[in-house]
Design a protein around this motif. Sequence first.
Motif, mmCIF file in Angstrom:
data_model
loop_
_atom_site.group_PDB
_atom_site.id
_atom_site.type_symbol
_atom_site.label_atom_id
_atom_site.label_comp_id
_atom_site.label_asym_id
_atom_site.label_seq_id
_atom_site.Cartn_x
_atom_site.Cartn_y
_atom_site.Cartn_z
ATOM 1 N N UNK A 41 -103.870 48.526 -23.068
ATOM 2 C CA UNK A 41 -104.786 49.569 -22.594
ATOM 3 C C UNK A 41 -105.058 49.427 -21.098
ATOM 4 N N UNK A 42 -105.309 48.184 -20.664
ATOM 5 C CA UNK A 42 -105.559 47.965 -19.247
ATOM 6 C C UNK A 42 -104.360 48.297 -18.387
ATOM 7 N N UNK A 43 -103.186 47.914 -18.837
ATOM 8 C CA UNK A 43 -101.968 48.188 -18.082
ATOM 9 C C UNK A 43 -101.664 49.677 -18.028
ATOM 10 N N UNK A 44 -101.868 50.359 -19.145
ATOM 11 C CA UNK A 44 -101.634 51.804 -19.169
ATOM 12 C C UNK A 44 -102.580 52.528 -18.212
ATOM 13 N N UNK A 45 -103.835 52.077 -18.163
ATOM 14 C CA UNK A 45 -104.801 52.687 -17.254
ATOM 15 C C UNK A 45 -104.406 52.464 -15.794
ATOM 16 N N UNK A 46 -104.052 51.226 -15.466
ATOM 17 C CA UNK A 46 -103.675 50.896 -14.084
ATOM 18 C C UNK A 46 -102.408 51.646 -13.672
ATOM 19 N N UNK A 47 -101.390 51.596 -14.530
ATOM 20 C CA UNK A 47 -100.145 52.277 -14.207
ATOM 21 C C UNK A 47 -100.319 53.778 -14.097
ATOM 22 N N UNK A 48 -101.114 54.357 -15.018
ATOM 23 C CA UNK A 48 -101.332 55.791 -14.979
ATOM 24 C C UNK A 48 -102.094 56.230 -13.740
ATOM 25 N N UNK A 49 -103.069 55.432 -13.310
ATOM 26 C CA UNK A 49 -103.849 55.777 -12.129
ATOM 27 C C UNK A 49 -103.068 55.588 -10.829
ATOM 28 N N UNK A 50 -102.014 54.790 -10.883
ATOM 29 C CA UNK A 50 -101.236 54.529 -9.667
ATOM 30 C C UNK A 50 -100.618 55.808 -9.109
ATOM 31 N N UNK A 98 -94.293 46.134 -17.974
ATOM 32 C CA UNK A 98 -93.538 47.281 -18.474
ATOM 33 C C UNK A 98 -94.451 48.460 -18.814
ATOM 34 N N UNK A 99 -95.624 48.170 -19.351
ATOM 35 C CA UNK A 99 -96.558 49.252 -19.675
ATOM 36 C C UNK A 99 -97.027 49.958 -18.411
ATOM 37 N N UNK A 118 -87.261 56.353 -19.303
ATOM 38 C CA UNK A 118 -87.984 55.150 -19.721
ATOM 39 C C UNK A 118 -87.118 53.892 -19.703
ATOM 40 N N UNK A 119 -87.682 52.832 -19.173
ATOM 41 C CA UNK A 119 -87.068 51.503 -19.140
ATOM 42 C C UNK A 119 -85.713 51.489 -18.422
ATOM 43 N N UNK A 120 -85.553 52.366 -17.437
ATOM 44 C CA UNK A 120 -84.287 52.417 -16.717
ATOM 45 C C UNK A 120 -84.443 52.211 -15.216
ATOM 46 N N UNK A 121 -85.669 52.119 -14.724
ATOM 47 C CA UNK A 121 -85.861 51.955 -13.283
ATOM 48 C C UNK A 121 -85.688 50.488 -12.902
ATOM 49 N N UNK A 124 -88.428 48.149 -14.106
ATOM 50 C CA UNK A 124 -88.362 47.618 -15.473
ATOM 51 C C UNK A 124 -87.643 46.282 -15.486
ATOM 52 N N UNK A 125 -86.570 46.188 -14.724
ATOM 53 C CA UNK A 125 -85.856 44.915 -14.616
ATOM 54 C C UNK A 125 -86.686 43.852 -13.936
ATOM 55 N N UNK A 126 -87.392 44.248 -12.888
ATOM 56 C CA UNK A 126 -88.264 43.298 -12.193
ATOM 57 C C UNK A 126 -89.351 42.780 -13.127
ATOM 58 N N UNK A 127 -89.865 43.664 -13.968
ATOM 59 C CA UNK A 127 -90.910 43.257 -14.894
ATOM 60 C C UNK A 127 -90.455 42.196 -15.887
ATOM 61 N N UNK A 128 -89.189 42.244 -16.268
ATOM 62 C CA UNK A 128 -88.670 41.249 -17.201
ATOM 63 C C UNK A 128 -88.608 39.865 -16.582
ATOM 64 N N UNK A 129 -88.562 39.802 -15.257
ATOM 65 C CA UNK A 129 -88.519 38.513 -14.556
ATOM 66 C C UNK A 129 -89.917 38.087 -14.121
ATOM 67 N N UNK A 130 -90.624 38.992 -13.472
ATOM 68 C CA UNK A 130 -91.936 38.672 -12.915
ATOM 69 C C UNK A 130 -92.986 38.532 -14.018
ATOM 70 N N UNK A 131 -92.900 39.361 -15.054
ATOM 71 C CA UNK A 131 -93.901 39.337 -16.112
ATOM 72 C C UNK A 131 -94.095 37.965 -16.737
ATOM 73 N N UNK A 132 -93.037 37.322 -17.223
ATOM 74 C CA UNK A 132 -93.219 35.989 -17.813
ATOM 75 C C UNK A 132 -93.753 34.963 -16.826
#
Length: 200
Positions: A41-50, A98-99, A118-121, A124-132
């Motif tokens: 929910x928090x990520x969706x709010x932040x990403x949507x407001x961006x 990713x959210x 979706x999941x093609x930018x 998305x790849x950066x998130x798979x590395x930076x997220x963990x």
Amino acid sequence: MSASSTSRAPVPSHAVAAAPALVQPSAAAGHAVRATVAVILGSALIGGLTSPAQQYLPSWINSLANSAGGWTAFVFLLVWLARARPILAVVLGVVAFETMVEAYGLVSGWRGHYYSAPFSSIWSGIGLVVGPIMGVAATAARYGSRGWRLLGVAALSAVLIADGTHGLLVLLTSTSPVFWTLEIVAGASFFALALVRVRR
């Protein structure tokens, strides 16, 4: 009816001892579900407001909406607030990044702006590395020993300082220096505060 016929058989001591062990996995699962929902929910709010933030934030701060350091800091903060332990933190780090990316793309589409499928930018790849990495950093900062807490904060600080430096050196002609400077100051301040705390 006699008193002896209504008495209950004693409960074995091993059954009493095992009761807490039966409760703990259920409590841990409940926490994981709550943490996951909160992060989504928090990520969706932040990403949507961006998406609208890119247009409506004041010029001196609107680089936040295009800042890799800003999104990375939000991932760290969301996982830290979720009180996630290491394994869950790794998962939630990816989920958060990713959210945010997909919420940004969805809102941008609603606003009539093109965004990749979706999941093609590249994000998305950066998130798979930076997220963990940010997930582990956040849980280390909350639960780790002194050294691990310092390393957890150092990971966040390094991203903020690097992103701010990049902004000042590469993007200065098209963006305000204020946000990039604040980002560097924030990164240095977080690390200095962590250093002071671990030395106490």
